[in-house]
Enzyme design. Sequence first.
Site, PDB file in Angstrom:
ATOM      1  N   LYS A 205      15.152 100.748  28.717  1.00 53.31           N
ATOM      2  CA  LYS A 205      16.327 101.349  29.343  1.00 53.31           C
ATOM      3  C   LYS A 205      17.597 101.066  28.529  1.00 53.31           C
ATOM      4  CE  LYS A 205      13.702 102.798  32.641  1.00 53.31           C
ATOM      5  NZ  LYS A 205      12.408 102.279  32.166  1.00 53.31           N
TER       6      LYS A 205
HETATM    7  C1  PLP Z   1      12.588 107.003  36.774  1.00 54.01           C
HETATM    8  C2  PLP Z   1      12.081 105.590  36.865  1.00 54.01           C
HETATM    9  N1  PLP Z   1      12.001 104.999  38.070  1.00 54.01           N
HETATM   10  C3  PLP Z   1      11.575 103.735  38.205  1.00 54.01           C
HETATM   11  C4  PLP Z   1      11.186 102.989  37.122  1.00 54.01           C
HETATM   12  C5  PLP Z   1      10.683 101.601  37.307  1.00 54.01           C
HETATM   13  O1  PLP Z   1      11.511 100.665  36.703  1.00 54.01           O
HETATM   14  P1  PLP Z   1      11.037  99.159  36.517  1.00 54.01           P
HETATM   15  O2  PLP Z   1      10.128  99.119  35.348  1.00 54.01           O
HETATM   16  O3  PLP Z   1      12.307  98.406  36.281  1.00 54.01           O
HETATM   17  O4  PLP Z   1      10.362  98.755  37.779  1.00 54.01           O
HETATM   18  C6  PLP Z   1      11.261 103.546  35.846  1.00 54.01           C
HETATM   19  C7  PLP Z   1      10.863 102.764  34.653  1.00 54.01           C
HETATM   20  O5  PLP Z   1      10.464 103.231  33.636  1.00 54.01           O
HETATM   21  C8  PLP Z   1      11.716 104.882  35.706  1.00 54.01           C
HETATM   22  O6  PLP Z   1      11.784 105.483  34.515  1.00 54.01           O
END
Ligand code: PLP
Length: 425
Positions: A205
């Site tokens: 990210k």
């Molecule tokens: C659109 C979206 N939602 C949720 C997530 C989940 O994030 P995390 O890995 O911090 O749980 C991601 C991670 O890639 C994502 O791209």
Amino acid sequence: MSKKLAINGGAKAKTTPNFPMYPGGLEIGEEEKQQVMEVLDRKYLFRYYGPEEYPSKVRALETMFAGKADSKYALAVTSCTAALITSLVACGIGPGDEVIVTGYTFFASCASIVAANAIPVICEIDETLTMDPRDVEKKITPSTKAIMVVHMRGVPCDMDAIMAIAKKHDLKVIEDCAQAVGGTYKGKFLGTIGDCGCYSFQYHKTITAGEGGMIVTQDERLYDRCMGYHDTAACWRPDRFAEQRYEGELFVGVNFRMSELIGAVMIAQLNKLDSLLSLMRRNQKIIIDGIINTKGIEVRPRNDDDGDTGICLMFYLDTHEKVSPFVEALKAEGVGAAGVFDSGIPDWHIYAHWKHIVKKKSATVKEWPWSSAFYKGNVEYSEDMNPKTLELLGRIVHLDIPSQMSEKDCEMIAEAINKVAAVFA
Ligand SMILES: Cc1ncc(COP(=O)(O)O)c(C=O)c1O
């Protein structure tokens, strides 16, 4: 006349190396080290206490984030998945409730709904590749309790339309901003328009500590309930052992607390957000300006051009069949590019590949939560249930836009796209 493509032995349009897409990750340096060393030197690794009094990094990060987002409350958690689950629970979403989410998002958005024991209902995207509000209306049933919007690949959803639908049907709105930290919609920080906004600090990210997440909300009760759920059982309420102050304050939670080490890295990263965004937006603009009138390609439209975080460039070709050869030709020109949807290539970002959901797989009780006695609906899934989503994604070419690219890199990318498009148009 079109130039000879590199794939056919011509000269490459882009001769510089490509950067991997870790905008914040590649900028980790002295600021992060200093923050982390402070935590280690003080042996203060837990947000609530340590060997001696010391201001919590996690708490400081929350204050900074709330300030940047212009949000009343911010709560740091372990991931965006944790943030989404916590927000759903805080909003009172659970067994028997349907939550509408798009079929183009990382699987975690959908998984968080199942983890909260609710039922995901998967809707179509529109040309912006974000939630299609017209399809949301069609998917509403008596069981619908919330909409989970996903500001996918940095671009805001049509929040005016979605908030109007939510108001009309009395639905909660949870914003998944995992891929859009710092993006805006009509000047408002993404995540602050719905009931809760959720962010990811996972390594891929824009800003990152490897893992981590954040929730924002403007509602004191929701903040209170997020706080309680993310921290085992409202362990740290102002008066910890008192009777609950209101119905719904005291309930069993989990542990999604952020560590002080993550908080420390994120303070340094949050300080870099604005400059990362302005570099990515500059880069994206150079490329878009260079290809906007190119025949045979159509740049992804956006609900708010100024609110796009600029993390990528996505454009349509007129047929799915052209995508793979176009991408190969771009790669040969020295440009990192990829297609998005191909039924034969698994990808966790597209519902057709979410076997766990499509087949209602469960870790314990068969077909849980769909089999819950609380559930009065009858949602069914299939790999081709959202044809528009697949058709749109099937025609997309995608390029990451690392903040580390120079203006010259971007000019060469535009040139490469034009060169390849001239042959394919
Ligand atoms: C659109 C979206 N939602 C949720 C997530 C989940 O994030 P995390 O890995 O911090 O749980 C991601 C991670 O890639 C994502 O791209």
